[in-house]
Design a protein around this motif. Structure first.
Motif, short mmCIF file in Angstrom:
data_model
loop_
_atom_site.label_atom_id
_atom_site.label_comp_id
_atom_site.label_asym_id
_atom_site.label_seq_id
_atom_site.Cartn_x
_atom_site.Cartn_y
_atom_site.Cartn_z
N HIS A 1 0.81 -1.22 0.00
CA HIS A 1 0.00 0.00 0.00
C HIS A 1 0.84 1.27 0.00
CE1 HIS A 1 1.00 -1.00 4.15
NE2 HIS A 1 0.80 0.25 4.47
N LYS A 2 2.15 1.13 0.20
CA LYS A 2 3.05 2.28 0.20
C LYS A 2 3.64 2.58 -1.18
CE LYS A 2 3.20 3.24 4.69
NZ LYS A 2 2.67 4.54 5.18
N VAL A 3 3.38 1.71 -2.16
CA VAL A 3 4.02 1.80 -3.46
C VAL A 3 3.02 2.26 -4.52
CG1 VAL A 3 5.31 0.55 -5.23
CG2 VAL A 3 5.60 -0.06 -2.81
N SER A 4 3.34 3.37 -5.21
CA SER A 4 2.51 3.82 -6.32
C SER A 4 3.06 3.35 -7.66
CB SER A 4 2.36 5.34 -6.31
OG SER A 4 3.63 5.97 -6.41
N SER A 5 4.37 3.20 -7.77
CA SER A 5 5.02 2.61 -8.93
C SER A 5 6.40 2.14 -8.49
CB SER A 5 5.11 3.59 -10.10
OG SER A 5 5.84 4.74 -9.76
N VAL B 1 5.30 -1.21 -13.10
CA VAL B 1 6.63 -1.74 -12.79
C VAL B 1 7.53 -1.57 -14.01
CG1 VAL B 1 7.97 -3.79 -12.17
CG2 VAL B 1 5.69 -3.44 -11.17
N LEU B 2 8.74 -1.09 -13.75
CA LEU B 2 9.77 -1.01 -14.78
C LEU B 2 11.00 -1.77 -14.30
CD1 LEU B 2 11.01 0.24 -17.40
CD2 LEU B 2 11.78 2.15 -15.95
N LEU B 3 11.48 -2.71 -15.11
CA LEU B 3 12.73 -3.41 -14.82
C LEU B 3 13.83 -2.74 -15.64
CD1 LEU B 3 11.57 -7.14 -14.88
CD2 LEU B 3 11.45 -5.48 -13.00
N TRP B 4 14.98 -2.52 -15.02
CA TRP B 4 16.05 -1.76 -15.67
C TRP B 4 17.40 -2.42 -15.39
CZ3 TRP B 4 18.30 2.85 -12.57
CH2 TRP B 4 19.45 3.36 -13.22
N ASN B 5 18.15 -2.70 -16.46
CA ASN B 5 19.48 -3.29 -16.29
C ASN B 5 20.43 -2.80 -17.38
OD1 ASN B 5 19.41 -5.60 -14.12
ND2 ASN B 5 17.49 -5.73 -15.24
N ALA C 1 10.33 9.63 -17.61
CA ALA C 1 9.10 9.42 -18.36
C ALA C 1 8.23 8.34 -17.72
CB ALA C 1 9.41 9.06 -19.81
N PHE C 2 8.86 7.35 -17.09
CA PHE C 2 8.10 6.28 -16.44
C PHE C 2 7.18 6.85 -15.36
CE2 PHE C 2 7.91 3.22 -12.85
CZ PHE C 2 7.16 2.23 -13.45
N LEU C 3 7.65 7.89 -14.68
CA LEU C 3 6.83 8.48 -13.62
C LEU C 3 5.60 9.19 -14.17
CD1 LEU C 3 9.48 10.04 -11.22
CD2 LEU C 3 8.13 7.97 -10.87
N GLN C 4 5.68 9.59 -15.42
CA GLN C 4 4.55 10.32 -16.01
C GLN C 4 3.45 9.39 -16.50
OE1 GLN C 4 4.84 13.49 -15.45
NE2 GLN C 4 6.96 13.16 -14.78
N GLY C 5 3.73 8.09 -16.52
CA GLY C 5 2.71 7.12 -16.92
C GLY C 5 2.63 6.93 -18.42
#
Length: 241
Positions: A112-116, A188-192, A237-241
């Protein structure tokens, strides 16, 4: 200088900008300042309140040696305590390497603490990669870090090393990670980094599960230390949806 106290330990964090809250959690041997140095704070702060957290054992946070203080639910609680201290119900959470493990822990124990959620530099299914001789040990990892990135570990004195061992050992806690990431109901975004050992398995996981995936230049450490303008722009950009 803001601190929050959780389970008797002081956790330090920095805050810049205004707007919806974003919490950035660094990896092993780094600290909150790494997000400023790599340009990500400056890319996000115009439209967001950006909190960078010093993990337990790092930066200006407390550095106890008791391994029980470094387990995932306790560390996730540190992040939840920072979100609470900033007066927010939830936040977008970016984690890299150990910080991604902590961010996944927040999604598991405090969804419940996570928005993205951004899971960077981490294999949430398999954890730390194995070596041809078996599991990667802390001693092997430290030897590699001292040989390839000595500035990164120069601050790890014999007095600090037990805390780092505890951090490393706790990374073996992977139960429930997949379910937390896939079932949280948040983007969710995975980044590597493309040369990171985590890249191929997480790219395949993202494709199989319909998650967004960001591939950036470099290996594990360069991907976070010098992410490049395009990578930083993609994260923003990920934060902007």
């Amino acid at each position: 200088m803001p601190f929050v106290t959780h389970r008797g330990q002081r956790i330090h964090y920095t805050v810049e900008g205004s707007g919806p809250l974003v919490v950035l959690q660094h990896g092993l041997f780094m600290d909150a300042t790494s997000w400023k140095a790599n340009g990500i704070v400056d890319a996000l702060k115009d439209g967001h309140r950006v909190a960078c957290v010093d993990s337990l054992g790092h930066g200006l946070s407390d550095k106890p040696t008791d391994p029980a203080l470094y387990v995932q639910d306790q560390r996730a609680g540190d992040l939840a305590a920072v979100i609470d201290a900033l007066g927010e119900e939830k936040a977008a959470v970016f984690g890299y390497s150990m910080g991604a493990w902590m961010a996944v822990g927040l999604a598991k124990h405090y969804p419940h603490k996570v928005s993205s959620l951004v899971v960077g530099g981490w294999d949430l299914v398999n954890g730390v990669p194995r070596t041809p001789q078996g599991p990667l040990t802390f001693d092997l990892f430290m030897a590699f870090a001292r040989a390839t990135a000595p500035a990164l570990v120069a601050w790890v004195t014999p007095e600090i090393e037990p805390a780092m061992r505890a951090c490393f050992a706790a990374l073996g806690q992977l139960d429930g990670a997949r379910e937390a990431v896939l079932g949280g109901g948040f983007p969710v975004l995975l980044w590597n980094g493309e040369q990171d050992a985590y890249h191929a398995p997480m790219q395949a996981f993202a494709a199989a599960e319909g998650l967004s995936f960001l591939s950036s230049p470099g290996g594990h450490v360069p991907a976070i230390e010098t992410p490049g303008a395009e990578t930083v722009a993609r994260l923003a950009a990920f934060l902007q949806g």
